[in-house]
Design a protein around this motif. Structure first.
Motif, PDB file in Angstrom:
ATOM      1  N   ASN A  58       0.833  -1.202   0.000  1.00 24.46           N
ATOM      2  CA  ASN A  58       0.000   0.000   0.000  1.00 24.46           C
ATOM      3  C   ASN A  58       0.871   1.258   0.000  1.00 24.46           C
ATOM      4  O   ASN A  58       0.624   2.192  -0.771  1.00 24.46           O
ATOM      5  CB  ASN A  58      -0.944  -0.011   1.203  1.00 24.46           C
ATOM      6  N   ALA A  59       1.902   1.291   0.835  1.00 27.98           N
ATOM      7  CA  ALA A  59       2.800   2.449   0.893  1.00 27.98           C
ATOM      8  C   ALA A  59       3.538   2.629  -0.436  1.00 27.98           C
ATOM      9  O   ALA A  59       3.710   3.766  -0.906  1.00 27.98           O
ATOM     10  CB  ALA A  59       3.795   2.288   2.036  1.00 27.98           C
ATOM     11  N   ALA A  60       3.958   1.531  -1.050  1.00 33.40           N
ATOM     12  CA  ALA A  60       4.653   1.615  -2.343  1.00 33.40           C
ATOM     13  C   ALA A  60       3.732   2.201  -3.415  1.00 33.40           C
ATOM     14  O   ALA A  60       4.145   3.065  -4.201  1.00 33.40           O
ATOM     15  CB  ALA A  60       5.157   0.235  -2.762  1.00 33.40           C
ATOM     16  N   PHE A  61       2.482   1.756  -3.437  1.00 31.85           N
ATOM     17  CA  PHE A  61       1.546   2.284  -4.429  1.00 31.85           C
ATOM     18  C   PHE A  61       1.231   3.759  -4.167  1.00 31.85           C
ATOM     19  O   PHE A  61       1.050   4.532  -5.109  1.00 31.85           O
ATOM     20  CB  PHE A  61       0.269   1.433  -4.488  1.00 31.85           C
ATOM     21  N   GLU A  62       1.187   4.168  -2.914  1.00 32.85           N
ATOM     22  CA  GLU A  62       0.977   5.590  -2.593  1.00 32.85           C
ATOM     23  C   GLU A  62       2.158   6.425  -3.090  1.00 32.85           C
ATOM     24  O   GLU A  62       1.972   7.495  -3.673  1.00 32.85           O
ATOM     25  CB  GLU A  62       0.774   5.790  -1.086  1.00 32.85           C
ATOM     26  N   LYS A  63       3.374   5.933  -2.861  1.00 34.21           N
ATOM     27  CA  LYS A  63       4.558   6.642  -3.351  1.00 34.21           C
ATOM     28  C   LYS A  63       4.566   6.674  -4.877  1.00 34.21           C
ATOM     29  O   LYS A  63       4.899   7.703  -5.481  1.00 34.21           O
ATOM     30  CB  LYS A  63       5.835   5.959  -2.834  1.00 34.21           C
ATOM     31  N   TRP A  64       4.199   5.551  -5.499  1.00 32.95           N
ATOM     32  CA  TRP A  64       4.169   5.479  -6.958  1.00 32.95           C
ATOM     33  C   TRP A  64       3.149   6.485  -7.497  1.00 32.95           C
ATOM     34  O   TRP A  64       3.420   7.193  -8.455  1.00 32.95           O
ATOM     35  CB  TRP A  64       3.851   4.052  -7.388  1.00 32.95           C
ATOM     36  N   ARG A  65       2.000   6.550  -6.865  1.00 27.23           N
ATOM     37  CA  ARG A  65       0.967   7.503  -7.293  1.00 27.23           C
ATOM     38  C   ARG A  65       1.482   8.936  -7.211  1.00 27.23           C
ATOM     39  O   ARG A  65       1.114   9.789  -8.013  1.00 27.23           O
ATOM     40  CB  ARG A  65      -0.294   7.336  -6.440  1.00 27.23           C
ATOM     41  N   GLY A  66       2.358   9.195  -6.271  1.00 29.90           N
ATOM     42  CA  GLY A  66       2.961  10.523  -6.137  1.00 29.90           C
ATOM     43  C   GLY A  66       4.100  10.773  -7.115  1.00 29.90           C
ATOM     44  O   GLY A  66       4.711  11.837  -7.101  1.00 29.90           O
ATOM     45  N   GLY A  67       4.414   9.781  -7.960  1.00 30.65           N
ATOM     46  CA  GLY A  67       5.438   9.959  -8.978  1.00 30.65           C
ATOM     47  C   GLY A  67       6.799   9.388  -8.640  1.00 30.65           C
ATOM     48  O   GLY A  67       7.748   9.544  -9.401  1.00 30.65           O
ATOM     49  N   THR A  68       6.919   8.715  -7.495  1.00 28.90           N
ATOM     50  CA  THR A  68       8.193   8.132  -7.083  1.00 28.90           C
ATOM     51  C   THR A  68       8.343   6.729  -7.643  1.00 28.90           C
ATOM     52  O   THR A  68       7.419   5.917  -7.553  1.00 28.90           O
ATOM     53  CB  THR A  68       8.285   8.071  -5.539  1.00 28.90           C
ATOM     54  N   TYR A  69       9.520   6.441  -8.203  1.00 32.00           N
ATOM     55  CA  TYR A  69       9.814   5.102  -8.693  1.00 32.00           C
ATOM     56  C   TYR A  69      10.028   4.195  -7.481  1.00 32.00           C
ATOM     57  O   TYR A  69      10.890   4.460  -6.643  1.00 32.00           O
ATOM     58  CB  TYR A  69      11.065   5.122  -9.579  1.00 32.00           C
ATOM     59  N   VAL A  70       9.225   3.138  -7.367  1.00 35.47           N
ATOM     60  CA  VAL A  70       9.256   2.298  -6.164  1.00 35.47           C
ATOM     61  C   VAL A  70       9.756   0.875  -6.407  1.00 35.47           C
ATOM     62  O   VAL A  70      10.002   0.142  -5.462  1.00 35.47           O
ATOM     63  CB  VAL A  70       7.851   2.217  -5.514  1.00 35.47           C
ATOM     64  N   PHE A  71       9.915   0.506  -7.654  1.00 36.90           N
ATOM     65  CA  PHE A  71      10.158  -0.906  -7.931  1.00 36.90           C
ATOM     66  C   PHE A  71      11.546  -1.384  -7.509  1.00 36.90           C
ATOM     67  O   PHE A  71      11.725  -2.548  -7.173  1.00 36.90           O
ATOM     68  CB  PHE A  71       9.852  -1.223  -9.391  1.00 36.90           C
ATOM     69  N   GLY A  72      12.518  -0.497  -7.480  1.00 40.04           N
ATOM     70  CA  GLY A  72      13.845  -0.879  -7.021  1.00 40.04           C
ATOM     71  C   GLY A  72      13.853  -1.329  -5.575  1.00 40.04           C
ATOM     72  O   GLY A  72      14.601  -2.234  -5.204  1.00 40.04           O
ATOM     73  N   GLU A  73      13.002  -0.724  -4.766  1.00 43.62           N
ATOM     74  CA  GLU A  73      12.955  -1.104  -3.346  1.00 43.62           C
ATOM     75  C   GLU A  73      11.874  -2.135  -3.031  1.00 43.62           C
ATOM     76  O   GLU A  73      11.910  -2.754  -1.978  1.00 43.62           O
ATOM     77  CB  GLU A  73      12.762   0.132  -2.474  1.00 43.62           C
ATOM     78  N   LEU A  74      10.919  -2.331  -3.931  1.00 43.72           N
ATOM     79  CA  LEU A  74       9.818  -3.267  -3.673  1.00 43.72           C
ATOM     80  C   LEU A  74      10.130  -4.680  -4.173  1.00 43.72           C
ATOM     81  O   LEU A  74       9.729  -5.663  -3.563  1.00 43.72           O
ATOM     82  CB  LEU A  74       8.542  -2.760  -4.340  1.00 43.72           C
ATOM     83  N   LEU A  75      10.862  -4.774  -5.278  1.00 45.66           N
ATOM     84  CA  LEU A  75      11.132  -6.081  -5.885  1.00 45.66           C
ATOM     85  C   LEU A  75      12.469  -6.641  -5.420  1.00 45.66           C
ATOM     86  O   LEU A  75      13.471  -5.920  -5.363  1.00 45.66           O
ATOM     87  CB  LEU A  75      11.170  -5.955  -7.419  1.00 45.66           C
ATOM     88  N   ALA A  76      12.484  -7.924  -5.116  1.00 43.20           N
ATOM     89  CA  ALA A  76      13.739  -8.602  -4.820  1.00 43.20           C
ATOM     90  C   ALA A  76      14.595  -8.607  -6.088  1.00 43.20           C
ATOM     91  O   ALA A  76      14.054  -8.662  -7.201  1.00 43.20           O
ATOM     92  CB  ALA A  76      13.470 -10.039  -4.360  1.00 43.20           C
ATOM     93  N   PRO A  77      15.912  -8.537  -5.960  1.00 43.75           N
ATOM     94  CA  PRO A  77      16.760  -8.551  -7.155  1.00 43.75           C
ATOM     95  C   PRO A  77      16.513  -9.772  -8.051  1.00 43.75           C
ATOM     96  O   PRO A  77      16.581  -9.675  -9.271  1.00 43.75           O
ATOM     97  CB  PRO A  77      18.187  -8.574  -6.595  1.00 43.75           C
TER      98      PRO A  77
END
Length: 184
Positions: A58-77
């Motif tokens: 939920n927090a990642a999607f909120e940040k994404w909605r605000g224009g922040t790239y979140v996938f580097g911190e959300l996805l395992a390498p």
């Protein structure tokens, strides 16, 4: 046992039916297994993991909605990301870099604005999170890109380790085919 004999006489032998009837005739031991599984799912530790994973997504999607790239911190390498459907982008990607380079960047490089997700639902079941959302952006040609998504995440230690994506691949491909990439 009377049920078994009647079923067998009327329908003939059927292995799945025989197994079901054998379980039923033995006093429903499957009920104990189901109750044990349900208890494990509802355990305090399981509920805490479920709540934590839902809060992370939920927090990642909120940040994404605000224009922040979140996938580097959300996805395992070493995330395994599968895009279901047919089309050039459908398939399984075996790590974060592979997914970003081959599936995400072909689309996002043809967008002037980041995709703005509008989350409809986030469902949590243990370490599985299901997100249903719409996404909109403006393409490099000025057209509107719209898509609907369902993503299913399997999480471990706060990261997405496995993802399945369902979306309109025709809409995705139209953006890729009909828009020039942004100059880098």
């Amino acid at each position: 046992m009377t049920i078994f004999r009647t079923f067998h006489r009327v329908n003939g032998p059927s292995r799945p039916a025989l197994i079901i009837l054998a379980v039923l005739s033995l006093g429903l031991p499957g009920t104990a297994i189901a109750n044990t599984a349900a208890t494990q799912i509802q355990s305090p530790d399981g509920a805490a993991i479920e709540q934590r994973n839902r809060a992370i997504v939920n927090a990642a999607f909120e940040k994404w909605r605000g224009g922040t790239y979140v996938f580097g911190e959300l996805l395992a390498p070493d995330v395994v990301w599968t895009i279901h459907g047919s089309g050039p982008v459908a398939g399984t990607y075996r790590n974060q870099k592979d997914f970003i380079e081959q599936a995400s960047r072909p689309l996002t490089s043809r967008l002037l604005t980041p995709i703005a997700p509008e989350v409809h639902n986030i469902f949590a079941d243990g370490d599985t999170i299901i997100i249903r959302f719409d996404g909109t952006a403006t393409t490099t040609s000025g057209a509107l890109y719209r898509n609907q998504f369902v993503w299913i995440f399997k999480m471990k230690d706060g990261l997405v380790v496995n993802a399945e994506a369902f979306l309109d691949l025709v809409a995705y491909q139209q953006v890729v085919d009909n828009n020039a990439p942004r100059s880098q």
